[in-house]
Design an enzyme around this catalytic site. Structure first.
Site, PDB file in Angstrom:
ATOM      1  N   GLU A 326       4.443 -13.233 -85.782  1.00 54.22           N
ATOM      2  CA  GLU A 326       5.571 -13.785 -86.524  1.00 54.22           C
ATOM      3  C   GLU A 326       5.146 -14.817 -87.563  1.00 54.22           C
ATOM      4  OE1 GLU A 326       8.341 -15.172 -83.603  1.00 54.22           O
ATOM      5  OE2 GLU A 326       8.587 -13.203 -82.700  1.00 54.22           O
ATOM      6  N   ASP A 376       5.145  -8.607 -85.918  1.00 57.61           N
ATOM      7  CA  ASP A 376       6.292  -9.337 -86.465  1.00 57.61           C
ATOM      8  C   ASP A 376       7.572  -8.560 -86.218  1.00 57.61           C
ATOM      9  OD1 ASP A 376       7.692 -11.413 -87.870  1.00 57.61           O
ATOM     10  OD2 ASP A 376       5.914 -11.675 -89.133  1.00 57.61           O
ATOM     11  N   GLU A 438       8.132  -4.265 -79.248  1.00 49.98           N
ATOM     12  CA  GLU A 438       9.148  -5.026 -78.502  1.00 49.98           C
ATOM     13  C   GLU A 438      10.522  -4.389 -78.662  1.00 49.98           C
ATOM     14  OE1 GLU A 438       9.007  -9.226 -79.342  1.00 49.98           O
ATOM     15  OE2 GLU A 438       6.828  -9.216 -79.612  1.00 49.98           O
TER      16      GLU A 438
END
Length: 777
Positions: A326, A376, A438
């Site tokens: 991120e 990210d 994710e």
């Protein structure tokens, strides 16, 4: 007294209890199985208290074949029983007992409760709450279910009459719906064996009992949800703790699974503060680091020590790592997240350095095949996608050893699958590995206490979405190493909370059983049709043409007297007492103008996360396309009460923002101008619009209010925003400084998201390419 213990002690977390507890919808729980299995009884016929224990300084004794509690001095005092080894995740249980007050005791009410201990703390789940009772025997009963691991469950009986004495008898725990995993359905890892690994984010709670069975049946890769992050591995400088991470790696190896490592370098509170302070022995020990060469060297040395310890400990037992996580800003204009890493290195050099260090450290221990990823979220959004792509392209050109790109893919039912696909295609051109790291797909469940009659329709729609998404993923299997869902089942999702108890983003429900989402991947022919729903007539506001452009200086000038005003009356988080705003709107050929007059008696920007600071947000979709996520011209713009701009658009063609802010007697004022491209600033143009106020208190976000979108997903999709209609003058009675009406009859009187949801405004409009899943071809 008769116990039927489970094969091992389990750590549990409540899914649903009886009266007064959090109730989570699950079709499996709606119709309990007819078969019943008594897992424990206490009848006290042997004259002993058995496994019952005092809760507080009370006396327990058996009297006439029942358990008597005396000596109470607080309402929570009473008899208690440990349920931890008797109840398993995914099962539905009835807890029943007979109760009465002692003959010489006062008291009218008794409550049966389960105290739950888990990583989040202590919770109290009522099985029966304040039931009437007397000196005559009466039966109390309620249903109780648990979803996922916790530390302990303790059942107890209490009374609000603090000195009351009472008896209990015939305590019974009966299994209504058996717990466990569906062993007769296809395994995900087998269905996808020719495409890519399928993974789940887990922690040690998920490795045993039914959760472990679910994990082992369906997944062939795991990611540590939290236990490989910096705070877990090195909580204090030089002290490394691998126990929990080792448990995950050992489990994976014993069960033929791969491990994906997450993460070395991050920007959140899960990076201990010592990382950014001068070390012990330094003249400035404990003070924040600056941006000198010496300070950067301290950070570089820490990276080498941290990554080196992990490389030495695990070698090639973990096939890939998120080296940095991120680092791309949500504000496309500033490109990089302005974290402490960025501040200390005065730019993104730390990203390059982290990859070089990681490659050196793993090569030094012979783990030359370990893959190094940059990871990210929001990579499906065109602007953020381009910024990440440019960074990776520059890194590769500079010889930085970045092997792969991780796409978190926290999305929802309105996210454009086309945009997800375009991201895979774009990065494929760089020749790097790619993984979905994710994945979850939010259904847009409302907050606590809001009725949600659309739940089943959303779960069906989610099944179709997973079908379409995985059909696309399988078409691009040559570009994907793995797809990981962020959680084993809905009860373990990070999106599930007490304030959003019905969110259900994963493949398996709280009962560990398959959802339509699972069948969308495995056998789409089993999916029911998506129920027909009316497209909502979205709220509109007429935005008048400005006689003269306002000066963007934080002051309310006469030009604003001609504007139209709406209010942020939809409560997304918090309650009615939170910060809110009246927002005046007008336009000219070159810009849309907005003036937020925010009522907020306590101003706070102490959080490191800008969305948790007192701030306003404006969302704009020129042309009102509603194509899903964010189009090329769409933008989200955030401005704090001190005029800190933390978001400046999302799409690469989104307009530029000019802003000013000022503190007022009742809160603060934010004034903005957002440039409009040629043809966007004309009478009759319609643009998707949303307005939001974030309320920060003591470093946390305590409230969110919007003008119209009740889903809380404006940051992720343009599908639920209202409409700004550009007019020369506001029609009399249409808006006029009040909230607009819709075809569904919403007026200035509406109070919050509950009304919107019931009226259908929360219906998620899905506009995306449908794919026919060609399974077996």
């Amino acid at each position: 007294m008769n116990d039927r213990p489970r094969d091992r002690q389990r750590r549990l977390r409540t899914l649903a209890a009886g009266t007064g507890a959090l109730l989570l919808a699950s079709l499996a729980f709606a119709q309990p199985a007819a078969a019943q299995d008594v897992v424990h009884t206490s009848d006290f016929e042997d004259g002993t208290v058995g496994a019952w224990a005092p809760r507080g300084p009370v006396t327990l004794a058996v009297e006439d074949g029942a358990l008597l509690t005396t000596g109470r001095s607080a309402d929570w005092h009473g008899p208690s029983f440990d349920l931890t080894g008797l109840v398993a995740p995914g099962g539905l249980y009835e807890i029943a007992l007979k109760v009465r007050f002692a003959d010489d005791s006062a008291g009218e009410l008794l409550t049966a409760t389960v105290q739950r201990e888990d990583a989040a703390g202590t919770s109290y789940d009522s099985v029966v709450y304040q039931a009437p009772a007397s000196t005559e025997w009466t039966e109390l009963s309620g249903q109780y279910s648990i979803a996922s691991p916790a530390d302990a469950l303790t059942f107890y009986v209490e009374s609000p009459t603090v000195d009351a004495s009472y008896l209990i008898d015939d305590f019974t725990v009966t299994e209504l719906t058996p717990p466990g995993v569906e062993h007769d359905i296809p395994s995900l890892k087998d269905v996808l064996a020719d495409d890519f690994r399928i993974g789940a984010a887990v922690d040690p709670r998920d490795l045993t009992g039914p959760s472990g069975e679910l994990l082992g049946k369906h997944f062939n890769q795991i990611t540590a949800e939290n236990h490989m992050k910096p705070d877990a591995i090195q909580p204090t400088e030089g002290t490394f703790t691998f126990d929990a991470a080792d448990e995950l790696v050992d489990y994976a190896e014993a069960n033929g699974m791969e491990v994906y490592g997450h993460t070395f370098l991050w920007h959140t509170s899960q990076v201990p503060e010592w990382w950014f302070q001068y070390p012990a022995g330094h003249p400035k020990a404990g003070e924040p680091l600056g941006d000198s060469d010496e300070d950067r060297q301290i950070m570089t040395d820490r990276l080498e020590a941290h990554i080196g310890a992990l490389a030495e400990h695990y070698g090639d037992r973990i096939w890939a790592w998120d080296v940095v996580n991120e680092v791309i800003s949500d504000n496309n204009a500033e490109v990089y997240r302005h974290s402490r890493w960025y501040e200390i290195f005065d730019g993104p050099d730390y990203v390059y350095e982290a990859f070089r260090i990681a490659r050196e450290q793993f090569d030094a221990v012979g783990a030359t095949d370990v893959k190094l990823y940059i990871n990210d979220y929001g990579t499906e959004n065109p602007g953020k996608r381009d910024n990440l792509y440019n960074l990776v392209e520059d890194m590769l050109a500079a010889g930085v050893p970045v092997d792969g790109v991780g796409h978190q893919t926290h999305i929802n039912l309105n996210t454009s699958i086309d945009q997800v696909e375009q991201t895979l295609d774009k990065f494929a051109g760089l020749g790097v590995l790619q993984s979905v790291t994710e994945l979850d797909i939010a259904i847009g469940a409302p907050g606590e206490g809001v009725e949600f009659p659309e739940l089943e329709a959303r779960l069906v729609e989610q099944g179709h979405y997973y079908r379409d998404l995985f059909a696309m993923y399988r078409e691009h299997a040559d570009q994907l190493e793995s797809v990981t869902v962020w959680g084993l089942h809905d009860g373990r999702s990070w999106l599930r909370s007490e304030t959003r108890p019905l969110e259900a983003p994963l493949l398996f429900g709280d009962d560990l059983r398959s959802k339509w989402a699972y069948w969308g991947i495995v056998d789409p022919t089993r999916l029911p049709e998506v129920p027909d729903t009316e497209t909502p007539e979205f709220a509109r506001v007429q935005v008048p043409l400005a006689d003269a452009a306002p000066a963007i200086d934080g002051e309310r000038e006469a030009a604003w007297d001609e504007a139209n005003t709406v209010a942020t009356d939809v409560v997304i988080e918090g309650d009615e007492s939170g910060a809110k705003a009246d927002v005046s709107l007008m336009w000219d050929e070159g810009a849309l103008y907005a003036l937020f007059e925010v009522t907020d008696p306590q101003l706070d920007e102490s959080s490191v996360n800008p969305w948790e600071q007192d701030s306003v947000e404006l969302f704009l979709s020129p042309g009102n396309a509603r194509e899903g996520g964010y189009g090329d011209a769409d933008g989200q713009y955030r401005v704090s009460f001190t005029n800190a701009v933390s978001l400046g658009g999302n799409g690469p063609d989104s307009g530029e923002l000019t802003s000013a802010a000022a503190v007022t007697d009742t809160g603060y004022r934010v004034e903005v101008a957002l440039t409009l491209a040629e043809g966007q600033g004309v009478v009759g143009a319609e643009h998707g619009l949303e307005l939001q106020v974030n309320d920060g208190t003591d470093g946390a976000r305590t409230g969110v209010r919007t003008w119209y979108d009740p889903t809380g997903l404006s940051w992720n999709t343009n599908a639920n925003w209202g409409i700004a209609e550009l007019v020369e003058e506001v029609d009399e009675g249409d808006g006029g400084g009040k909230l607009p009406t819709t075809g569904l009859g919403l007026t200035v009187a509406f109070a919050g998201a509950a009304v919107l949801a019931l009226a259908g405004a929360a219906t998620l409009v899905t506009v995306r390419r449908r794919r026919a899943a060609a399974w077996g071809e």
